[in-house]
Design an enzyme around this catalytic site. Structure first.
Site, PDB file in Angstrom:
ATOM      1  N   GLU A 141     -11.064   0.894  -3.532  1.00 23.20           N
ATOM      2  CA  GLU A 141     -11.401   0.569  -2.148  1.00 23.20           C
ATOM      3  C   GLU A 141     -12.032   1.785  -1.470  1.00 23.20           C
ATOM      4  O   GLU A 141     -11.502   2.897  -1.549  1.00 23.20           O
ATOM      5  CB  GLU A 141     -10.094   0.169  -1.445  1.00 23.20           C
ATOM      6  CG  GLU A 141     -10.216  -0.247   0.002  1.00 23.20           C
ATOM      7  CD  GLU A 141      -8.836  -0.657   0.566  1.00 23.20           C
ATOM      8  OE1 GLU A 141      -7.891  -0.882  -0.224  1.00 23.20           O
ATOM      9  OE2 GLU A 141      -8.715  -0.738   1.800  1.00 23.20           O
ATOM     10  N   SER A 194       0.862  -1.180   0.000  1.00 25.65           N
ATOM     11  CA  SER A 194       0.000   0.000   0.000  1.00 25.65           C
ATOM     12  C   SER A 194       0.897   1.227   0.000  1.00 25.65           C
ATOM     13  O   SER A 194       1.682   1.427   0.925  1.00 25.65           O
ATOM     14  CB  SER A 194      -0.882  -0.034   1.252  1.00 25.65           C
ATOM     15  OG  SER A 194      -1.630   1.152   1.365  1.00 25.65           O
ATOM     16  N   ASP A 244     -13.778  -1.498   2.705  1.00 28.42           N
ATOM     17  CA  ASP A 244     -12.881  -1.676   3.854  1.00 28.42           C
ATOM     18  C   ASP A 244     -13.641  -1.175   5.087  1.00 28.42           C
ATOM     19  O   ASP A 244     -14.339  -1.958   5.763  1.00 28.42           O
ATOM     20  CB  ASP A 244     -11.579  -0.898   3.595  1.00 28.42           C
ATOM     21  CG  ASP A 244     -10.622  -0.832   4.784  1.00 28.42           C
ATOM     22  OD1 ASP A 244     -10.928  -1.385   5.844  1.00 28.42           O
ATOM     23  OD2 ASP A 244      -9.528  -0.203   4.669  1.00 28.42           O
ATOM     24  N   ASN A 285     -10.140   5.762   1.093  1.00 33.69           N
ATOM     25  CA  ASN A 285     -10.475   6.011   2.505  1.00 33.69           C
ATOM     26  C   ASN A 285     -11.618   7.026   2.632  1.00 33.69           C
ATOM     27  O   ASN A 285     -11.502   8.018   3.354  1.00 33.69           O
ATOM     28  CB  ASN A 285      -9.237   6.446   3.298  1.00 33.69           C
ATOM     29  CG  ASN A 285      -8.229   5.319   3.487  1.00 33.69           C
ATOM     30  OD1 ASN A 285      -7.151   5.326   2.911  1.00 33.69           O
ATOM     31  ND2 ASN A 285      -8.591   4.318   4.272  1.00 33.69           N
ATOM     32  N   GLY A 321      -4.298  -4.301   5.876  1.00 36.75           N
ATOM     33  CA  GLY A 321      -3.262  -4.106   6.879  1.00 36.75           C
ATOM     34  C   GLY A 321      -3.505  -2.818   7.627  1.00 36.75           C
ATOM     35  O   GLY A 321      -4.233  -1.939   7.163  1.00 36.75           O
ATOM     36  N   ASP A 343      -7.113   3.140  -3.180  1.00 33.76           N
ATOM     37  CA  ASP A 343      -7.851   3.218  -1.910  1.00 33.76           C
ATOM     38  C   ASP A 343      -8.110   4.684  -1.591  1.00 33.76           C
ATOM     39  O   ASP A 343      -7.170   5.477  -1.470  1.00 33.76           O
ATOM     40  CB  ASP A 343      -7.017   2.580  -0.793  1.00 33.76           C
ATOM     41  CG  ASP A 343      -7.765   2.489   0.545  1.00 33.76           C
ATOM     42  OD1 ASP A 343      -8.929   2.945   0.617  1.00 33.76           O
ATOM     43  OD2 ASP A 343      -7.184   1.944   1.504  1.00 33.76           O
ATOM     44  N   LYS A 348     -10.104  -7.024   7.610  1.00 34.42           N
ATOM     45  CA  LYS A 348      -9.136  -6.670   8.653  1.00 34.42           C
ATOM     46  C   LYS A 348      -9.725  -7.173   9.956  1.00 34.42           C
ATOM     47  O   LYS A 348     -10.794  -6.720  10.365  1.00 34.42           O
ATOM     48  CB  LYS A 348      -8.967  -5.153   8.748  1.00 34.42           C
ATOM     49  CG  LYS A 348      -8.255  -4.507   7.574  1.00 34.42           C
ATOM     50  CD  LYS A 348      -8.190  -2.997   7.749  1.00 34.42           C
ATOM     51  CE  LYS A 348      -7.500  -2.340   6.576  1.00 34.42           C
ATOM     52  NZ  LYS A 348      -7.613  -0.867   6.630  1.00 34.42           N
ATOM     53  N   LYS A 369      -2.899   5.150  -2.685  1.00 38.26           N
ATOM     54  CA  LYS A 369      -3.876   5.972  -1.978  1.00 38.26           C
ATOM     55  C   LYS A 369      -4.250   7.122  -2.912  1.00 38.26           C
ATOM     56  O   LYS A 369      -3.369   7.717  -3.550  1.00 38.26           O
ATOM     57  CB  LYS A 369      -3.266   6.516  -0.684  1.00 38.26           C
ATOM     58  CG  LYS A 369      -2.987   5.433   0.355  1.00 38.26           C
ATOM     59  CD  LYS A 369      -4.272   4.906   0.976  1.00 38.26           C
ATOM     60  CE  LYS A 369      -3.974   3.926   2.109  1.00 38.26           C
ATOM     61  NZ  LYS A 369      -5.211   3.432   2.752  1.00 38.26           N
ATOM     62  N   LYS A 410      -1.083  -0.910  -4.424  1.00 37.48           N
ATOM     63  CA  LYS A 410      -2.277  -0.117  -4.106  1.00 37.48           C
ATOM     64  C   LYS A 410      -1.829   1.316  -3.892  1.00 37.48           C
ATOM     65  O   LYS A 410      -0.899   1.582  -3.130  1.00 37.48           O
ATOM     66  CB  LYS A 410      -2.928  -0.710  -2.856  1.00 37.48           C
ATOM     67  CG  LYS A 410      -3.807   0.207  -2.051  1.00 37.48           C
ATOM     68  CD  LYS A 410      -4.547  -0.599  -0.987  1.00 37.48           C
ATOM     69  CE  LYS A 410      -4.735   0.204   0.299  1.00 37.48           C
ATOM     70  NZ  LYS A 410      -5.424  -0.585   1.347  1.00 37.48           N
TER      71      LYS A 410
HETATM   72  O1  OSB Z   1      -7.219   1.931   4.496  1.00 43.92           O
HETATM   73  O2  OSB Z   1      -6.216   0.104   4.152  1.00 43.92           O
HETATM   74  C1  OSB Z   1      -6.285   1.179   4.752  1.00 43.92           C
HETATM   75  C2  OSB Z   1      -3.187   1.628   6.953  1.00 43.92           C
HETATM   76  C3  OSB Z   1      -3.761   2.153   8.086  1.00 43.92           C
HETATM   77  C4  OSB Z   1      -5.111   2.377   8.117  1.00 43.92           C
HETATM   78  C5  OSB Z   1      -5.897   2.087   7.000  1.00 43.92           C
HETATM   79  C6  OSB Z   1      -5.329   1.553   5.852  1.00 43.92           C
HETATM   80  C7  OSB Z   1      -3.944   1.348   5.821  1.00 43.92           C
HETATM   81  C8  OSB Z   1      -3.223   0.876   4.653  1.00 43.92           C
HETATM   82  C9  OSB Z   1      -1.848   0.261   4.863  1.00 43.92           C
HETATM   83  O3  OSB Z   1      -3.613   1.017   3.515  1.00 43.92           O
HETATM   84  C10 OSB Z   1      -1.878  -1.210   4.886  1.00 43.92           C
HETATM   85  C11 OSB Z   1      -0.592  -1.785   5.406  1.00 43.92           C
HETATM   86  O4  OSB Z   1       0.388  -1.843   4.670  1.00 43.92           O
HETATM   87  O5  OSB Z   1      -0.564  -2.203   6.594  1.00 43.92           O
HETATM   88 MG    MG Z   2      -8.398   0.820   3.091  1.00 41.09          MG
END
Ligand code: OSB
Ligand code: MG
Length: 371
Positions: A215, A134, A240, A192, A292, A190, A264, A164, A162
């Site tokens: 995502e 990520s 997510d 968020n 993660g 992703d 998760k 952001k 992935k």
């Molecule tokens: O949205 O997947 C997410 C990390 C912290 C909180 C949310 C996310 C993430 C990541 C990193 O995308 C995933 C990782 O490498 O642990």
């Molecule tokens: Mg995510």
């Protein structure tokens, strides 16, 4: 096991590189670790709650407080199996990450005593999993910086990337990465929750780039919006933040809100609920992958066990220790040809290094039934 003693330990670990998302930047992690002790076993749990309530309402201080005041009093001094932890804590609403850490610790303790691995217990069908990475939003270097970061991860062997994204940083970086690394790169994004229903036309501009998925484009509570969006863009929608339980996962899929699920364990209250989500998705033919939360080696070991279940058909965000930490609290997890081996061995299969743990510890509390 009879839960006789619990240690709540806070550690502070600097990230190798700042991790930026649409919700803010992280430079270090302030992690709550839980150690449970029974008459003849001990186990470790990692709480994945972040430093600040930006990814989820739950954050590390709230998890710590609820664990001390409301969760531990329901467990201490009792004889409980791992399967009984969730039900014992169910009266307390919310706080899934705090609950998950306790269940993880009891799983580790109980399975270690039985000489059985978490992977075998959960139903793993392989002994290594493909590794994805990520990539956070870049710093001042912008798209060129992002391209360099992706190039370095691909050179390290990661099998899926992935990115952001956020409004103002989406179409152009995706186009640049696709053009530079070609059509064979497994690429996903992703958001968020950074977009709204009104952005459907804009997000459809990602269609030409053949992304594996997008995502969590919309708000956590907007399943209906995700269902609408799924009909308006070609990129598969993955959830997510919205997926908080197996019931919600089934509902999201049945309502057409997503066609892929990021699992998760922390977000859903533990590895047992995570497995139930896997089962719900698998029964519906929906692929899942393991998300993660910038875990230490403890959480990473547990995530690997989960990701070895048969429904995890897409590479997850389980990257090598050196993508996060200069030194991990366990022995480091490394990539081997783009795959990561499950630790093997009973329980989590890894332990924290006591000396290093002491170095990074910021506080420790020992809690027993008498207080
Ligand atoms: O949205 O997947 C997410 C990390 C912290 C909180 C949310 C996310 C993430 C990541 C990193 O995308 C995933 C990782 O490498 O642990
Ligand atoms: Mg995510």
């Amino acid at each position: 096991m009879r839960i006789e003693r619990v240690e709540l330990r806070r550690i502070s670990l600097p990230l190798v590189t700042a991790f930026r998302t649409s919700t803010g930047a992280q430079y270090h992690r302030d992690v709550l670790l839980v150690r449970v002790e029974g008459p003849d076993s001990e186990g470790w749990g990692e709480c994945v709650a972040m430093n600040e309530p930006l990814y989820s309402a739950e954050y590390v201080d709230s998890a710590h407080a609820v664990t001390r005041a409301h969760l531990l009093p329901r467990l201490l001094g009792r004889r409980l199996t791992p399967e009984e932890i969730g039900p014992a804590l169910a009266a307390v609403r919310g706080h899934p990450m705090a609950k998950a850490a306790l269940e993880m610790a009891v799983l580790d303790a109980e399975l270690t005593a039985q000489g059985r691995s978490l992977a075998a217990y959960l139903g793993a069908v392989c002994d290594r999993v493909p590794s994805g990475v990520s990539v956070g939003l870049p710093g001042p270097g912008g798209v060129p910086e992002l391209l360099d970061t992706v190039a370095a991860h691909l050179a390290a062997g990661y099998r899926r990337v992935k990115l952001k994204i956020e409004p103002g940083f989406d179409i152009e970086p995706v186009r640049a990465v696709r053009e530079r690394f070609g059509p064979d790169l497994a690429l996903q994004v992703d958001a968020n929750s950074a977009y709204t229903r009104a952005d459907a036309g804009h997000l459809a501009r990602l269609d030409p780039f053949a992304l594996v998925l997008i995502e969590q484009p919309l708000a956590e509570d907007d399943l209906a919006g995700h269902a609408l969006l799924s009909g308006q863009i070609a990129t598969p929608v993955c959830l997510d933040e919205s997926i908080t339980s197996a019931v919600v996962a089934a509902d999201a899929i049945d309502r057409g809100a997503c066609s892929v699920v990021n699992i998760k364990a922390g977000r859903v209250g533990g590895y047992l609920e995570a497995r139930r989500i896997h089962d719900v998705c698998r029964a519906r033919g929906v692929p899942v992958w393991c998300g993660g939360m910038l875990e230490t080696g403890l959480g990473r070991a547990a995530n690997l066990a989960l990701a070895a279940l048969p429904g995890f058909t897409l590479p997850g965000d389980i990257s090598a220790s050196d993508r996060y930490w200069r030194r991990d609290v366990t022995r480091p997890f490394v990539l081997d040809g783009g795959y990561m081996a499950l630790p093997g061995g009973p329980g989590l299969g890894v332990r924290p290094d006591p000396g290093f743990l002491a170095e990074v510890t910021t506080s420790v509390e020992e809690i027993t039934p008498s207080g």
